[in-house]
Design a protein around this motif. Sequence first.
Motif, PDB file in Angstrom:
ATOM      1  N   UNK A  98       3.102  -4.376  20.234  1.00  0.00           N
ATOM      2  CA  UNK A  98       3.135  -4.175  21.690  1.00  0.00           C
ATOM      3  C   UNK A  98       4.162  -5.109  22.322  1.00  0.00           C
ATOM      4  N   UNK A  99       4.202  -6.368  21.883  1.00  0.00           N
ATOM      5  CA  UNK A  99       5.186  -7.312  22.414  1.00  0.00           C
ATOM      6  C   UNK A  99       6.612  -6.872  22.073  1.00  0.00           C
ATOM      7  N   UNK A 100       6.822  -6.371  20.865  1.00  0.00           N
ATOM      8  CA  UNK A 100       8.151  -5.887  20.486  1.00  0.00           C
ATOM      9  C   UNK A 100       8.536  -4.668  21.314  1.00  0.00           C
ATOM     10  N   UNK A 101       7.600  -3.765  21.543  1.00  0.00           N
ATOM     11  CA  UNK A 101       7.879  -2.589  22.377  1.00  0.00           C
ATOM     12  C   UNK A 101       8.245  -3.006  23.789  1.00  0.00           C
ATOM     13  N   UNK A 102       7.542  -3.993  24.304  1.00  0.00           N
ATOM     14  CA  UNK A 102       7.821  -4.479  25.649  1.00  0.00           C
ATOM     15  C   UNK A 102       9.193  -5.144  25.706  1.00  0.00           C
ATOM     16  N   UNK A 103       9.570  -5.843  24.642  1.00  0.00           N
ATOM     17  CA  UNK A 103      10.860  -6.521  24.608  1.00  0.00           C
ATOM     18  C   UNK A 103      11.998  -5.502  24.628  1.00  0.00           C
ATOM     19  N   UNK A 104      11.814  -4.351  23.983  1.00  0.00           N
ATOM     20  CA  UNK A 104      12.849  -3.325  23.954  1.00  0.00           C
ATOM     21  C   UNK A 104      12.751  -2.367  25.139  1.00  0.00           C
ATOM     22  N   UNK A 105      11.788  -2.590  26.017  1.00  0.00           N
ATOM     23  CA  UNK A 105      11.601  -1.712  27.162  1.00  0.00           C
ATOM     24  C   UNK A 105      12.770  -1.839  28.132  1.00  0.00           C
ATOM     25  N   UNK A 114       1.003   8.019  17.543  1.00  0.00           N
ATOM     26  CA  UNK A 114      -0.449   8.161  17.453  1.00  0.00           C
ATOM     27  C   UNK A 114      -1.113   6.799  17.664  1.00  0.00           C
ATOM     28  N   UNK A 115      -2.413   6.770  17.552  1.00  0.00           N
ATOM     29  CA  UNK A 115      -3.182   5.564  17.850  1.00  0.00           C
ATOM     30  C   UNK A 115      -3.456   4.746  16.584  1.00  0.00           C
ATOM     31  N   UNK A 116      -2.497   4.747  15.663  1.00  0.00           N
ATOM     32  CA  UNK A 116      -2.670   3.993  14.418  1.00  0.00           C
ATOM     33  C   UNK A 116      -2.678   2.495  14.720  1.00  0.00           C
ATOM     34  N   UNK A 117      -3.458   1.732  13.972  1.00  0.00           N
ATOM     35  CA  UNK A 117      -3.595   0.296  14.251  1.00  0.00           C
ATOM     36  C   UNK A 117      -2.273  -0.446  14.132  1.00  0.00           C
ATOM     37  N   UNK A 118      -1.362   0.008  13.274  1.00  0.00           N
ATOM     38  CA  UNK A 118      -0.073  -0.674  13.148  1.00  0.00           C
ATOM     39  C   UNK A 118       0.785  -0.495  14.398  1.00  0.00           C
ATOM     40  N   UNK A 119       0.572   0.588  15.142  1.00  0.00           N
ATOM     41  CA  UNK A 119       1.347   0.826  16.357  1.00  0.00           C
ATOM     42  C   UNK A 119       0.747   0.106  17.554  1.00  0.00           C
ATOM     43  N   UNK A 120      -0.514  -0.275  17.470  1.00  0.00           N
ATOM     44  CA  UNK A 120      -1.219  -0.879  18.599  1.00  0.00           C
ATOM     45  C   UNK A 120      -1.463  -2.378  18.412  1.00  0.00           C
ATOM     46  N   UNK A 132       0.812  -1.216   0.000  1.00  0.00           N
ATOM     47  CA  UNK A 132       0.000   0.000   0.000  1.00  0.00           C
ATOM     48  C   UNK A 132       0.847   1.268   0.000  1.00  0.00           C
ATOM     49  N   UNK A 133       2.097   1.159   0.434  1.00  0.00           N
ATOM     50  CA  UNK A 133       2.947   2.338   0.539  1.00  0.00           C
ATOM     51  C   UNK A 133       2.839   3.019   1.892  1.00  0.00           C
ATOM     52  N   UNK A 134       2.132   2.389   2.819  1.00  0.00           N
ATOM     53  CA  UNK A 134       1.965   2.958   4.159  1.00  0.00           C
ATOM     54  C   UNK A 134       2.387   1.953   5.221  1.00  0.00           C
ATOM     55  N   UNK A 135       2.478   2.406   6.436  1.00  0.00           N
ATOM     56  CA  UNK A 135       2.922   1.602   7.571  1.00  0.00           C
ATOM     57  C   UNK A 135       1.941   0.474   7.865  1.00  0.00           C
TER      58      UNK A 135
END
Length: 138
Positions: free
Chosen positions: A123-130, A112-118, A80-83
């Motif tokens: 979320x698991x990857x963010x927690x792993x890098x926390x 932001x609250x974009x579905x790709x970020x949530x 699509x050319x988007x995240x």
Amino acid sequence: MDETGISTVPNRTPEVITPKGKKTVCTISSAERGQTVAAVCCMSATGVFVPPALILPLKRMNPLLYKDAPNGTLPLISDTGYMNSHLFIDWLKHFVKHAKPSIEDPVLLISDNHTSHCSLPAVFSSYRYSAKQPWHYK
């Protein structure tokens, strides 16, 4: 952190300066529609920035398209050319590589609250890098 679309073709004609008294002024405009390239940018309040990620709407990567991009640019492709959630995880790794968060120097990422970020994998990857993970403590 934010994603923005950049058109490959200008959407308005620039102002033209001509000598006084000239009756006809010619401008050049593009007849093609162009494509949108998504750029993911992240900057701190002090002006320090993570090199951008550019997302092209392609099926296969072509290294020549990123030849003159800024140093450290993360090249990504998407149908699509988007995240999407998979590209966000790749960008998150890119962010950790350049921001270098640690217990002594924590980093807060606001998005932001974009579905790709949530998504759950994001979320698991963010927690792993926390920095609050037990294996980060000494």
